[in-house]
Design a protein around this motif. Structure first.
Motif, PDB file in Angstrom:
ATOM      1  N   PRO A 163       1.179 -14.443  11.102  1.00  0.00           N
ATOM      2  CA  PRO A 163       0.133 -14.298  10.056  1.00  0.00           C
ATOM      3  C   PRO A 163      -1.076 -14.900  11.323  1.00  0.00           C
ATOM      4  CG  PRO A 163       1.285 -14.674   8.707  1.00  0.00           C
ATOM      5  CD  PRO A 163       2.107 -14.264  10.377  1.00  0.00           C
ATOM      6  N   GLY A 164      -2.528 -15.427  11.308  1.00  0.00           N
ATOM      7  CA  GLY A 164      -3.333 -16.100  11.822  1.00  0.00           C
ATOM      8  C   GLY A 164      -3.158 -17.253  11.367  1.00  0.00           C
ATOM      9  N   ARG A 180      -5.097  -8.746   8.517  1.00  0.00           N
ATOM     10  CA  ARG A 180      -5.975  -7.765   6.882  1.00  0.00           C
ATOM     11  C   ARG A 180      -4.626  -8.061   5.791  1.00  0.00           C
ATOM     12  NH1 ARG A 180      -8.614  -3.216   8.504  1.00  0.00           N
ATOM     13  NH2 ARG A 180      -7.961  -2.231   6.594  1.00  0.00           N
ATOM     14  N   ALA A 181      -3.716  -8.305   5.372  1.00  0.00           N
ATOM     15  CA  ALA A 181      -3.015  -7.866   4.218  1.00  0.00           C
ATOM     16  C   ALA A 181      -3.762  -9.450   3.396  1.00  0.00           C
ATOM     17  CB  ALA A 181      -1.335  -8.048   3.986  1.00  0.00           C
ATOM     18  N   ALA A 182      -2.998 -10.312   4.790  1.00  0.00           N
ATOM     19  CA  ALA A 182      -4.613 -11.661   3.548  1.00  0.00           C
ATOM     20  C   ALA A 182      -6.274 -11.557   3.335  1.00  0.00           C
ATOM     21  CB  ALA A 182      -4.273 -12.580   4.660  1.00  0.00           C
ATOM     22  N   GLY A 209       4.021  -2.929  -1.277  1.00  0.00           N
ATOM     23  CA  GLY A 209       3.718  -2.667  -2.807  1.00  0.00           C
ATOM     24  C   GLY A 209       2.344  -2.399  -2.567  1.00  0.00           C
ATOM     25  N   SER A 210       1.671  -2.939  -1.571  1.00  0.00           N
ATOM     26  CA  SER A 210      -0.027  -3.129  -1.324  1.00  0.00           C
ATOM     27  C   SER A 210      -0.020  -2.436  -0.857  1.00  0.00           C
ATOM     28  CB  SER A 210      -0.522  -4.896  -1.123  1.00  0.00           C
ATOM     29  OG  SER A 210       0.203  -5.226  -0.237  1.00  0.00           O
ATOM     30  N   GLU A 211      -1.372  -1.998  -0.419  1.00  0.00           N
ATOM     31  CA  GLU A 211      -2.425  -0.684   0.367  1.00  0.00           C
ATOM     32  C   GLU A 211      -3.330  -1.100   1.501  1.00  0.00           C
ATOM     33  OE1 GLU A 211      -1.969   2.367  -1.498  1.00  0.00           O
ATOM     34  OE2 GLU A 211      -0.217   3.261  -0.768  1.00  0.00           O
ATOM     35  N   GLY A 212      -4.090  -2.611   0.405  1.00  0.00           N
ATOM     36  CA  GLY A 212      -5.587  -2.685   0.728  1.00  0.00           C
ATOM     37  C   GLY A 212      -5.223  -3.067   2.586  1.00  0.00           C
ATOM     38  N   TRP A 213      -4.354  -3.417   3.027  1.00  0.00           N
ATOM     39  CA  TRP A 213      -4.402  -4.063   4.706  1.00  0.00           C
ATOM     40  C   TRP A 213      -3.717  -2.497   5.369  1.00  0.00           C
ATOM     41  CZ3 TRP A 213      -0.018  -1.792   7.240  1.00  0.00           C
ATOM     42  CH2 TRP A 213       1.207  -0.972   6.315  1.00  0.00           C
ATOM     43  N   SER A 214      -3.556  -1.352   4.794  1.00  0.00           N
ATOM     44  CA  SER A 214      -3.808  -0.158   5.680  1.00  0.00           C
ATOM     45  C   SER A 214      -4.833   0.842   6.012  1.00  0.00           C
ATOM     46  CB  SER A 214      -2.152   0.982   5.593  1.00  0.00           C
ATOM     47  OG  SER A 214      -2.295   1.347   4.002  1.00  0.00           O
ATOM     48  N   LYS A 215      -5.536   0.867   3.854  1.00  0.00           N
ATOM     49  CA  LYS A 215      -6.240   1.769   3.421  1.00  0.00           C
ATOM     50  C   LYS A 215      -7.955   1.446   3.185  1.00  0.00           C
ATOM     51  CE  LYS A 215      -2.828   4.727   1.439  1.00  0.00           C
ATOM     52  NZ  LYS A 215      -2.355   5.609   0.571  1.00  0.00           N
TER      53      LYS A 215
END
Length: 559
Positions: A130-131, A159-161, A183-189
């Motif tokens: 992570p950054g 991106r996940a952060a 479970g989360s998808e924001g990082w990818s989509k």
């Protein structure tokens, strides 16, 4: 027509030979200074006697004695020398320590298997840290590793952060995918807004400021969410620091057209920005075209390179986007029953059983068969290509420690344990020049990383006086991998001795718990970052024909 075809084949092979035979020392390396040999009567810390010393940078290959003093190679000689510790290397190759540029498990329970496979440096150049946690990654491992370690700053985690609000990082590298991919998808989509994009780039910048080796992007898992603009800005930011962007590129795995298109995105950006770039695990359909692109780019002065692992099957989380039916089955034409295997049970999935497992354990590790076995031999013949194992972490790693018996470590892809020994075994069995694969295991990673200005890699990957004493000794006639898809944590054999920073970390195939040996491979922390927030106005002023004043109207657009 037949003669024409044969002529073309001869010319093509001649071109490969010419590339292969080009001396790596023709280009003067201005970072090097003349090193004075230590005298033969020096009391060395460690001496290696009667070994076949191989240096891939100069193509030196001869039986010599090696004296190590204060962590460096002080002397390579035919004369008699002595030291506090002696290793008889008769019949062994004395090679630069193996550099694994793509190891996702930089944890204590992996170290013994890494050393047994001859690895002296393991780096995670793909997923990364992570950054905001790059410095924490390094500090958490100092004095706790027998081998060197390094990390990229992670595009995925950043991106996940920003897009999923994840901030409870635990290991500060790949195993934290349990948080992002669970479970989360924001990082990818999710396509970020301009504000979110600036936040993503700002966190990438922070990781680079903290000394990350470069930018690691798993864009192949984020095809929906990551635009071409985002990738371009990512590479631009890495380029400002003179550091690589390493990509699991956009369309991997794909067919031979998609794979090449994915690498062309990365290479076009690298050319426009004159920024370093690494093609991560390009051992997929279209690999020959990818290799030619990389060779031709290097011939024009670009610092771009690629890595492969010596297996025809990959390994990934079961919920990877490219394993969805519309991609894996409908687009690429694979059958789950023939290509997607559970790493624990050894059984192949069906579409139904995959869907059922996704509900219970979405990030479960799977083996993915995607290339013919004979292709592996082709990859080992490619000049300039490095080895990166892509070894995956054990996701359920509770209770695993340095001395956990090999057979008690849960199963994983065999590349975790056997990649480098397999390279050497396959070279022996298929008459591939030994210097070619010794280069792949060390110098081919050290050289481009060193050219970025990474001092730690300017003094590794070479068997020369003055270089850091990271050394792997192996028997070219017996070195063998034993890890299999059924049991991926069996140690390699035929690699009896390993030295890291002048310290013996394995003698007679017994790893030694010298956690003071491994050193961080990183850039120095900088006081200030280099990122400048993106604005629409800034872009238009630079790339549109927008005069400052035209007939009294500032910023008039001409349609």
């Amino acid at each position: 027509m037949k003669k024409l075809t044969q002529l073309f084949a001869v010319i093509f092979m001649l071109g490969i030979v010419m590339v292969a035979c080009k001396s790596p020392t023709e280009k003067v390396d201005e970072t090097k200074t003349t090193v004075k040999s230590l005298p033969t009567d020096t009391e060395f810390d460690v001496v290696i006697l009667n070994g076949r010393v191989m240096d891939p940078e100069t193509n030196f290959d001869g039986v010599r004695n090696v004296g190590i003093k204060d962590g460096k190679i002080g002397l390579i000689t035919e004369a008699e020398i002595s030291g506090k510790e002696t290793i008889d290397a008769t019949g062994l190759v004395v090679a630069p320590g193996f550099i694994d540029s793509h190891q996702h498990c930089i944890m204590p329970y992996a170290y013994r298997l890494m050393v047994r496979d001859g690895r002296t440096t393991i780096m995670d150049l793909e997923v990364g840290a992570p950054g905001s946690k790059v410095d924490a990654f390094y500090k958490g491992r100092e004095g706790k590793s027998p081998i060197n370690f390094g990390v990229s700053v992670s595009h995925e985690f950043v991106r996940a952060a920003v897009l999923d609000g994840i901030d409870k990082w635990q290991t500060f590298h790949t195993p934290d995918m349990r948080l992002t991919r669970g479970g989360s998808e924001g990082w990818s989509k999710t396509r970020p807004t301009l504000e979110q994009g600036n936040q993503i780039l700002s966190l990438i910048d922070e990781g680079l400021r903290q000394g990350a080796l470069g930018v690691g992007s798993t864009v192949g898992y984020m095809r929906e969410g990551v635009s071409s603009r985002e990738i371009f800005e990512l590479q631009k930011l890495g380029g400002k620091y003179g550091r690589y962007t390493g990509m699991h590129f956009r369309l991997t795995p794909g067919n031979d057209v998609q794979e090449v298109m994915g690498i062309q995105e990365m290479l076009a950006n690298a050319a426009a920005l004159h920024a370093p770039a690494i093609a991560l695990h390009f051992n997929n359909p279209g690999y020959n075209m990818v290799h030619e692109l990389l060779v031709r780019m290097r011939e024009q002065g670009y610092n771009v390179w690629g890595e492969v692992y010596p297996y025809n099957a990959g390994g990934t989380a079961l919920n990877a986007v490219f394993l969805e039916p519309e991609v894996w089955v409908q687009s690429l034409g694979y059958k789950y029953e023939e290509t997607l295997m559970d790493v624990e049970t050894g059984e192949f999935y069906t579409q139904k059983s995959r869907e059922e497992m996704l509900k219970k354990e979405p990030t479960r590790l799977a083996i993915v068969y995607k290339m013919p076995e004979e292709a592996v031999i082709d990859w080992l013949k490619l000049p300039g290509v490095a080895i990166g194992s892509d070894g995956m972490p054990i996701i359920e790693d509770a209770g695993l420690e340095w001395d956990t018996p090999y057979e008690d470590i849960p199963n994983t892809h065999p590349r975790f344990s056997g990649s480098f020994a397999k390279v050497l075994r396959l070279a022996r069995e298929n008459n591939i020049p030994l210097m070619q694969v010794v280069s792949m295991t060390s110098y081919n990673n050290a050289k481009p990383l060193g050219e970025m200005g990474l001092k730690a890699m300017q003094v590794r990957g070479r068997m020369q006086e003055g270089m850091v004493a990271d050394i792997t000794m192996f028997d070219p006639e017996t070195v063998t991998d034993h890890a299999t898809y059924a049991k991926g944590t069996l140690p390699s054999t035929g690699i009896p001795h390993v030295i890291v920073n002048g310290i013996i970390v394995m003698r007679d195939s017994e790893p030694i718990k010298r956690f003071d040996a491994g050193q961080p491979i990183r850039f120095a922390v900088q006081d200030k970052g280099k990122f400048e927030p993106l604005t629409v106005e800034g872009w238009t002023q630079k790339f549109y024909a927008v005069p400052e004043d035209f007939s009294g109207t500032s910023g008039l657009h001409m349609d």
